[in-house]
Design a protein around this motif. Sequence first.
Motif, PDB file in Angstrom:
ATOM      1  N   THR A  96       0.829  -1.206   0.000  1.00 49.85           N
ATOM      2  CA  THR A  96       0.000   0.000   0.000  1.00 49.85           C
ATOM      3  C   THR A  96       0.867   1.262   0.000  1.00 49.85           C
ATOM      4  OG1 THR A  96      -0.194   0.201   2.416  1.00 49.85           O
ATOM      5  CG2 THR A  96      -1.762  -1.247   1.297  1.00 49.85           C
ATOM      6  N   LEU A  97       2.033   1.204   0.650  1.00 49.83           N
ATOM      7  CA  LEU A  97       2.913   2.368   0.652  1.00 49.83           C
ATOM      8  C   LEU A  97       3.395   2.676  -0.761  1.00 49.83           C
ATOM      9  CD1 LEU A  97       5.118   1.712   3.828  1.00 49.83           C
ATOM     10  CD2 LEU A  97       2.978   2.967   3.648  1.00 49.83           C
ATOM     11  N   VAL A  98       3.760   1.620  -1.514  1.00 43.14           N
ATOM     12  CA  VAL A  98       4.220   1.826  -2.881  1.00 43.14           C
ATOM     13  C   VAL A  98       3.062   2.299  -3.760  1.00 43.14           C
ATOM     14  CG1 VAL A  98       5.327   0.735  -4.873  1.00 43.14           C
ATOM     15  CG2 VAL A  98       6.004   0.090  -2.555  1.00 43.14           C
ATOM     16  N   MET A  99       1.880   1.752  -3.541  1.00 42.38           N
ATOM     17  CA  MET A  99       0.704   2.202  -4.290  1.00 42.38           C
ATOM     18  C   MET A  99       0.440   3.682  -4.063  1.00 42.38           C
ATOM     19  SD  MET A  99      -2.125  -0.787  -3.766  1.00 42.38           S
ATOM     20  CE  MET A  99      -2.054  -2.352  -4.625  1.00 42.38           C
ATOM     21  N   ALA A 100       0.498   4.090  -2.796  1.00 40.54           N
ATOM     22  CA  ALA A 100       0.247   5.494  -2.479  1.00 40.54           C
ATOM     23  C   ALA A 100       1.305   6.392  -3.100  1.00 40.54           C
ATOM     24  CB  ALA A 100       0.210   5.685  -0.960  1.00 40.54           C
ATOM     25  N   ALA A 101       2.562   5.935  -3.098  1.00 38.47           N
ATOM     26  CA  ALA A 101       3.622   6.738  -3.706  1.00 38.47           C
ATOM     27  C   ALA A 101       3.435   6.863  -5.209  1.00 38.47           C
ATOM     28  CB  ALA A 101       4.983   6.112  -3.403  1.00 38.47           C
ATOM     29  N   ALA A 102       2.836   5.852  -5.840  1.00 41.74           N
ATOM     30  CA  ALA A 102       2.639   5.874  -7.289  1.00 41.74           C
ATOM     31  C   ALA A 102       1.402   6.653  -7.696  1.00 41.74           C
ATOM     32  CB  ALA A 102       2.545   4.442  -7.817  1.00 41.74           C
ATOM     33  N   THR A 359      -9.404   2.668   2.999  1.00 45.06           N
ATOM     34  CA  THR A 359      -8.825   1.341   2.854  1.00 45.06           C
ATOM     35  C   THR A 359      -7.454   1.239   3.514  1.00 45.06           C
ATOM     36  OG1 THR A 359      -9.977   1.039   0.751  1.00 45.06           O
ATOM     37  CG2 THR A 359      -8.090  -0.390   1.173  1.00 45.06           C
ATOM     38  N   TYR A 360      -6.602   2.218   3.259  1.00 50.45           N
ATOM     39  CA  TYR A 360      -5.250   2.168   3.803  1.00 50.45           C
ATOM     40  C   TYR A 360      -5.264   2.285   5.326  1.00 50.45           C
ATOM     41  CZ  TYR A 360      -3.378   2.652  -0.937  1.00 50.45           C
ATOM     42  OH  TYR A 360      -3.044   2.454  -2.245  1.00 50.45           O
ATOM     43  N   ALA A 426       0.401   7.947  10.128  1.00 42.41           N
ATOM     44  CA  ALA A 426       0.128   8.019   8.697  1.00 42.41           C
ATOM     45  C   ALA A 426       1.100   8.939   7.978  1.00 42.41           C
ATOM     46  CB  ALA A 426      -1.316   8.488   8.475  1.00 42.41           C
ATOM     47  N   THR A 427       1.418  10.089   8.573  1.00 41.93           N
ATOM     48  CA  THR A 427       2.330  11.016   7.888  1.00 41.93           C
ATOM     49  C   THR A 427       3.744  10.460   7.805  1.00 41.93           C
ATOM     50  OG1 THR A 427       2.644  12.205   9.989  1.00 41.93           O
ATOM     51  CG2 THR A 427       1.007  13.081   8.452  1.00 41.93           C
ATOM     52  N   LEU A 428       4.109   9.563   8.735  1.00 38.83           N
ATOM     53  CA  LEU A 428       5.405   8.904   8.643  1.00 38.83           C
ATOM     54  C   LEU A 428       5.381   7.804   7.587  1.00 38.83           C
ATOM     55  CD1 LEU A 428       8.299   8.345   9.678  1.00 38.83           C
ATOM     56  CD2 LEU A 428       7.269   6.808  11.384  1.00 38.83           C
ATOM     57  N   LEU A 429       4.374   6.931   7.658  1.00 42.40           N
ATOM     58  CA  LEU A 429       4.331   5.785   6.773  1.00 42.40           C
ATOM     59  C   LEU A 429       4.029   6.168   5.324  1.00 42.40           C
ATOM     60  CD1 LEU A 429       2.421   3.319   9.122  1.00 42.40           C
ATOM     61  CD2 LEU A 429       4.826   3.203   8.475  1.00 42.40           C
ATOM     62  N   TYR A 430       3.207   7.182   5.146  1.00 42.06           N
ATOM     63  CA  TYR A 430       2.804   7.587   3.792  1.00 42.06           C
ATOM     64  C   TYR A 430       3.450   8.908   3.391  1.00 42.06           C
ATOM     65  CZ  TYR A 430      -0.555   3.805   3.984  1.00 42.06           C
ATOM     66  OH  TYR A 430      -1.119   2.570   4.080  1.00 42.06           O
TER      67      TYR A 430
END
Length: 613
Positions: A96-102, A359-360, A426-430
């Motif tokens: 999900t982290l990679v999805m959010a970055a993309a 979802t995240y 959330a602000t750290l992980l995403y």
Amino acid sequence: MNAQGQGNDGREAGGRLLPDDTVPLRPRLGKQYPTEPRGAHDGPVADGGPPAAAPPAPSGEPISGPKRGGASGLLRSSAVMAAGTLVSRATGFLRTLVMAAALGVGTLNDSYQVANVLPAMIYFLVGGGALNAVFVPQLVRAMKEDEDGGEAYANRLITLVLVVLAGVTVLCVLAAPLLVHMMSPGIAADPRRMAVTVEFARYCLPTMFFMGAHLVIGQILNARGRFGAMMWTPVLNNVVIIATFGAFIWAFGGVTESGVSSSTITPEGVRLLGLGTLLGLAVQALAMLPGLRDARFTLRPRFDFRGHGLGRAMGLAKWTLLFVLANQLGQTVVIQLATEAGSLAEDAGHTGAGITAYTYAQLLWQMPQAIITVSVMTAVLPRMSRAVQDGDAAALREDISHGLRTSAVAIVPCAFAFLALGVPMATLLYAGTDAEGARGIGWMLMAFGPGLIPYSVQYVVLRGFYAYEDTRTPFFNTVIVAAVNAAASGACFLLLPPRWAVAGMAASYGLAYAVGVGTAWRRLRKRLGGDLDGARVLRTYARLTAAALPAALAGGGVAYAVTRALGSGLLGSGATLLAGGGVLLGVFALLAHWMKVTEIGAMVGMVRGRLGR
């Protein structure tokens, strides 16, 4: 709804959102072959798969044996299962982290999420739930009673599943525009978003075929005491998805650089993400085939379905199918409302307020449940089954009480930690996505936080009914939960500003489970003669809450002060989480020790078992 990437602990198949209790655990009592414990892990819906049929007793203990296993054996088995869950959950979360970055957490990712959840919903509606609830016990019975060790029955089952899913897949791919319109009229009203979502859906829908293949092959292996493939192949799916979205970032840039949206994403970009999603599930399913060879199982198509027990098994599945239908209807309402609210919020300049953020946040919120509660109860369930077989209501009551009190040691402080520290988490992980989108996930996580307690309690209480092989009562309970969730989510959509409507829906999720717990608790207490060890359970939860609440206030206060001083960037969020989390954990540990919460010892024993000490 469940987070992406789940397995047999009650999360999603192929990484889709599904309710945790989509499929009940129904052990078959009687003779069993010695086996090793099975893990609860991520696989297709949650991080994607349904709760599995119960494994044989931990540490190879036969289910039918008269002796009830000791606490140390339960803790060791729970620790092993938690380890499997942790690996797949970790890779699913990284996905999900990679999805959010993309793609960010705006309307483009919302389109992908809607397309990605469709195959899992359809799969479970056409019988994916019944595979675990009904057909797995039938596989075990065929192994014991058939001259060929159940091989012919298993081949008929997998042939039937694949034929049905192949036909359904073709129809759904052709009907993709209609399905997307049903899931989100708001998306359908925007021609460009509709085109992108339909294109995603046409790549994602065939994954339901591979979900069915993975699940039925996995359960054939489980019935033969081989659990490794089912536990680890979902990790391959996660790795493929991570590589796919990583390739998207390499080719097109991250969302903060490219500003990619539904109107700017290229056909090549959609094709890359769609094919990668399909490939992930295909790899997950095909990786199961070597396990069949190792188990000396020969895979052959068998079309002689009549007269071999498959029809009877389908008749037993009716309550499970209704159970799934109730969950899916409630989930569909939330998806429709959340996508519309997210679109309205983004039009007003606020990202991270739609279904993707929901979802995240839900995925992170469910991790304590998946790692702790599911592992504890998967180990306890065989004892519960023996208690029912022996007519020992007192033993069953003690097992349920043990599951509730032991899991609460982790669940209660985690719930308050999400409430106090959701935004810095959330602000750290995403941090790879835009700042406002990451904060939106944090607000969702805070709203979800308190609901973790009733969500976990409901999971444990329903296992009491499943020990009796009662799926009718959980169905009616699920109808109540789904109705409350849908009604409260609708009220949030109508009454709250679009920016906060989906956060309100996240809070509604916990409210729905609180109502469901009250109903389920009364029914199970009545079934057990009016006593469910309520006083001791309530005392444990009250003490834990009394320790967690001031700890959350102290940790949240420290987090607020650090954020004011350092900001909410990557370093600031990390410092905030360390400081606030450290204070919260320290205060909680001191207060829980002072209040003599004895269940902490059981949880410490579980952790030590995980570490091999």
